[in-house]
Design a protein around this motif. Structure first.
Motif, PDB file in Angstrom:
ATOM      1  N   THR A  93      80.838  11.611  56.906  1.00 50.07           N
ATOM      2  CA  THR A  93      80.202  11.411  58.209  1.00 50.07           C
ATOM      3  C   THR A  93      79.210  10.259  58.092  1.00 50.07           C
ATOM      4  O   THR A  93      78.320  10.286  57.224  1.00 50.07           O
ATOM      5  CB  THR A  93      79.463  12.678  58.666  1.00 50.07           C
ATOM      6  OG1 THR A  93      80.397  13.752  58.767  1.00 50.07           O
ATOM      7  CG2 THR A  93      78.809  12.455  60.025  1.00 50.07           C
ATOM      8  N   SER A 152      78.801  13.028  52.641  1.00 48.61           N
ATOM      9  CA  SER A 152      80.199  13.215  52.259  1.00 48.61           C
ATOM     10  C   SER A 152      80.327  14.331  51.248  1.00 48.61           C
ATOM     11  O   SER A 152      79.415  14.558  50.435  1.00 48.61           O
ATOM     12  CB  SER A 152      80.767  11.915  51.669  1.00 48.61           C
ATOM     13  OG  SER A 152      82.132  12.065  51.359  1.00 48.61           O
ATOM     14  N   THR A 186      76.362   8.138  60.274  1.00 54.84           N
ATOM     15  CA  THR A 186      75.529   8.224  61.478  1.00 54.84           C
ATOM     16  C   THR A 186      74.745   6.933  61.635  1.00 54.84           C
ATOM     17  O   THR A 186      73.951   6.561  60.756  1.00 54.84           O
ATOM     18  CB  THR A 186      74.555   9.408  61.391  1.00 54.84           C
ATOM     19  OG1 THR A 186      75.307  10.614  61.217  1.00 54.84           O
ATOM     20  CG2 THR A 186      73.731   9.517  62.671  1.00 54.84           C
ATOM     21  N   LYS A 209      82.856  10.833  62.197  1.00 55.71           N
ATOM     22  CA  LYS A 209      83.176  11.907  61.265  1.00 55.71           C
ATOM     23  C   LYS A 209      84.684  11.955  61.036  1.00 55.71           C
ATOM     24  O   LYS A 209      85.456  12.126  61.976  1.00 55.71           O
ATOM     25  CB  LYS A 209      82.681  13.242  61.823  1.00 55.71           C
ATOM     26  CG  LYS A 209      82.868  14.402  60.850  1.00 55.71           C
ATOM     27  CD  LYS A 209      82.217  15.657  61.399  1.00 55.71           C
ATOM     28  CE  LYS A 209      82.329  16.799  60.396  1.00 55.71           C
ATOM     29  NZ  LYS A 209      81.688  18.032  60.891  1.00 55.71           N
TER      30      LYS A 209
END
Length: 702
Positions: free
Chosen positions: A683, A676, A685, A628
């Motif tokens: 971010t 985003s 993941t 992040k």
């Protein structure tokens, strides 16, 4: 003369003793309180013997009707009884008697007892009395002005005049074989179907147009008992029956029916009297011009009902067959409650529904709960992994609705703006958690256009087609990239090697005597050679099928290694919260390459500095690693393209960084997701399975 009777000279008891009729008075418990002289003669009990005793101890009465003894509700429901009884004298002999029983009330209107006026009768007396009473009812029938009055007077004549305890009146249309209506006294309606094609004494009488008298219904095959049983299966409660059709121009238009619990109850006189009553009924019906009016009305009404019912039934059956057999998912939904809520929104000044739902997502969820799912077909259950409609209906407010936000908003807007048809493509989530890409078409169900309340939604599963299109596009792209990589690898790396060698020779030849400007130019050449070589390497790596060598490790050590290779500027602050557990099987080199690309990508997104937070967490059988940043963020248009090769927003590079990340993560059986907000950071993941199911070489950790 004063018109008054001298009570001393003419006492009431003296007068009653000279009446040739038995007069008996009892209290509510049947205890005798008065017994006149003629009662002594008729029943052979003296007044002294009778008064104070219970009436049932003095004489035995039998009848189909019983007085409501000790039943105040029954007493209040009738003011009098006019009955024929079979009475028994003191010596045991039986004789017929007719009694008029009245309720005696006090000054407050409360019942305190009964008074019965009785006289013995012969068959001739009975027949004469019934005939006289029948003629009186005939005069009432002649004055009847409605069909209801005719039916009421006829039943009165059968019950009170002829003494039939169970009486029934049918109105029939024998031409069409239908029973139009039925009224009864003292019996339950026996009509289960309004047709004249079944068994039964009454049906037989209508169809033959002749009187039918049955003395023992147990022996009559056509008799139907109260439970609807016929033949040997029947268990009749009523043992005798008399059915007389009402004829007009020799055609049955009605039926008079009487039943009794006694065997051979109805006599020849009873039959003649009921046939006489039927002729009076026929005259009354004829005077009302009943037959023509009823036939016209009945035929027209039945024709309209039959025609409309047939069309509706055929249309509904055809619609249901198509609905259930369709391979396309079909939904029937009711938006009536939503429409009413839209009217409320408009009164509050809401004009743009789409904008309103975007600004108030809680309103969207509220409206979604108002949509009523009426029914779906089998194709829908299969598509969404449901077994029943109720399971799918409950799933809409749980698993399905969150992934239906875009679709639900567009559906509501279409209905709210009175559109007759709406079409679009959406991603839907099934009850099992799978994502389906579908094409949706919403149509207003015909017949509801004015309210737009009910709609039919058709859903076509495009998941496989979309997957095939994506696979085809990807294979075409990979083929193009492969050809490009092979060409670049051959045509560029050789010149790059030559440039690097030449630069090295120049530096060696000049040695320490090289001036500062020349050295800077040679360093730039070396850096550009390395950048160009990296682009070629990225291109070749993306085009190459990943081959993994799995080894057990932890994300903490991989993250530290990646950060060590990243060489981040000082203006970038890194907060590493990754954990050294749980252990996970990955290709360490390729995972480090994934992390390194994401770290550098985050650093590039923060040219003025910022913070990069890296964390890990276990979710079920997977491990998530979150990157992040507080950088510039991305627009929606950029987000849609970041995984495409050759797409980049940077001044340098070919756009292979994130596509390589995605390719390597998916090779591990995992996934990578990006979120985003423009101006607020992004971010990424990475989700990796703890134990990937891969056919790969495994390197044992030391």
């Amino acid at each position: 003369m004063t018109g008054e009777i001298d009570e001393q000279l003419w006492p009431s008891s003296l007068l009653l003793d000279h009446v040739r009729t038995a007069i008996i008075a009892t209290d509510l418990n049947d205890r005798v309180v008065y017994w006149n002289k003629y009662a002594e003669t008729l029943y052979q009990w003296t007044a002294e013997e009778a008064i104070g005793k219970n009436l049932t101890d003095l004489l035995v009465l039998t009848s189909d009707h019983k007085l409501p003894k000790n039943n105040m509700k029954g007493i209040e429901s009738r003011e009098y009884w006019d009955e024929e009884w079979t009475a028994q004298r003191r010596d045991g002999t039986s004789f017929p008697v007719r009694s008029f029983v009245d309720v005696v009330k006090d000054g407050n209107g409360n019942a305190i007892g009964f008074v019965a006026v009785s006289r013995g009768i012969t068959e001739r007396n009975r027949a004469e009395d019934k005939l006289l009473a029948l003629h009186a009812h005939a005069r009432q029938l002649a004055c009847a002005r409605t069909l209801d009055e005719i039916i009421e007077h006829t039943l009165d004549a059968m019950e009170f005049t002829l003494g039939f305890s169970s009486a029934e009146f049918w109105l029939v249309d024998a031409t069409r074989g239908r029973i139009l209506c039925q009224e009864a006294r003292g019996m339950t309606s026996s009509i289960s179907e309004f047709m004249l094609d079944g068994p039964g004494i009454t049906v037989k009488a209508v169809n033959t147009g002749r009187t039918i008298r049955v003395g023992d219904s147990r022996k009559e095959e056509a008799y139907v008992d109260d439970e609807g049983r016929v033949g040997k299966e029947k268990s009749p409660v009523k043992l005798s029956e008399l059915a007389v059709p009402v004829l007009i121009d020799n055609k049955p238009v009605a039926l008079l029916d009487a039943e009794s619990i006694s065997l051979d109850y109805f006599t020849d006189d009873d039959q003649r009297l009921l046939e006489t009553l039927s002729s009076h009924v026929a005259s009354a019906l004829t005077s009302l011009r009943y037959e023509d009016e009823l036939r016209r009305h009945s035929e027209r009404l039945e024709e309209l009902v039959k025609e409309r019912s047939g069309r509706l039934a055929e249309s509904e059956a055809r619609y249901r067959r198509l609905f259930e057999s369709s391979p396309i998912s079909l939904w029937e939904e009711d938006f009536s409650e939503v429409k009413r809520y839209f009217d409320e929104l408009r009164t509050r000044g809401v004009k743009d529904l789409r904008r309103h739902f975007n600004e108030h997502p809680e309103e969207l969820a509220k409206c979604g709960d108002m949509v009523k799912l009426l029914s779906v077909n089998e194709a829908t259950l299969r598509l969404y992994g449901a077994k029943t409609v109720d399971e799918l209906r409950s799933g809409l407010s749980g698993v399905l609705v969150p992934s239906f936000q875009d679709r639900l908003r567009e559906e509501l807007v279409a209905v709210g703006e009175a559109e007759r048809r709406f079409a679009g493509e959406f991603d839907n989530q099934t009850l099992t958690g799978d994502t389906k890409h579908v094409s949706l078409i919403l149509n207003v169900i015909p017949g509801y256009e004015d309210t737009l309340g009910k709609v039919l939604i058709s859903i076509i599963d495009l998941t496989d087609r979309r997957r095939m299109e994506e696979a085809l596009l990807k294979s075409q792209r990979m083929a193009t990239i492969g050809e490009l990589a092979a060409m670049i690898g051959h045509d560029l790396r050789n010149p790059l090697t030559g440039i690097a060698t030449a630069t090295y020779n120049v530096k060696t030849h000049l040695g320490k005597g090289i001036d500062r400007q020349t050295k800077e130019m040679l360093d730039i050449i070396d850096q550009d050679v390395r950048n160009s070589d990296k682009i070629v390497g990225d291109l070749l790596e993306y085009a190459r099928v990943p081959h993994l060598e799995l080894a057990e490790t932890d994300m903490k050590s991989v993250t530290i290694d990646a950060l060590a290779h990243a060489q981040l500027p000082r203006r970038i602050r890194v907060v590493d919260s990754t954990k050294s557990h749980p252990k996970i099987a990955v290709d360490v080199d390729k995972t480090r390459r994934v992390f390194l690309n994401l770290i550098k990508n985050a650093a590039d997104a923060m040219p003025k500095g910022g913070t990069l937070r890296i964390a890990s967490r276990k979710t079920g059988l997977s491990l998530e690693i979150i990157f992040k940043d507080t950088g510039e963020g991305m627009t929606k248009e950029t987000m849609e393209k970041i995984w495409n090769p050759l797409f980049t927003t940077k001044s340098r590079g070919m756009g292979f960084g994130l596509p390589i990340v995605k390719r390597l993560v998916e090779a591990h059986g995992g996934s990578v997701n990006a979120e985003s907000k423009f101006g607020k950071g992004s971010t990424f993941t990475v989700t990796l399975p703890l134990k990937p199911k891969l056919a790969a070489n495994r390197k044992k950790s030391a």
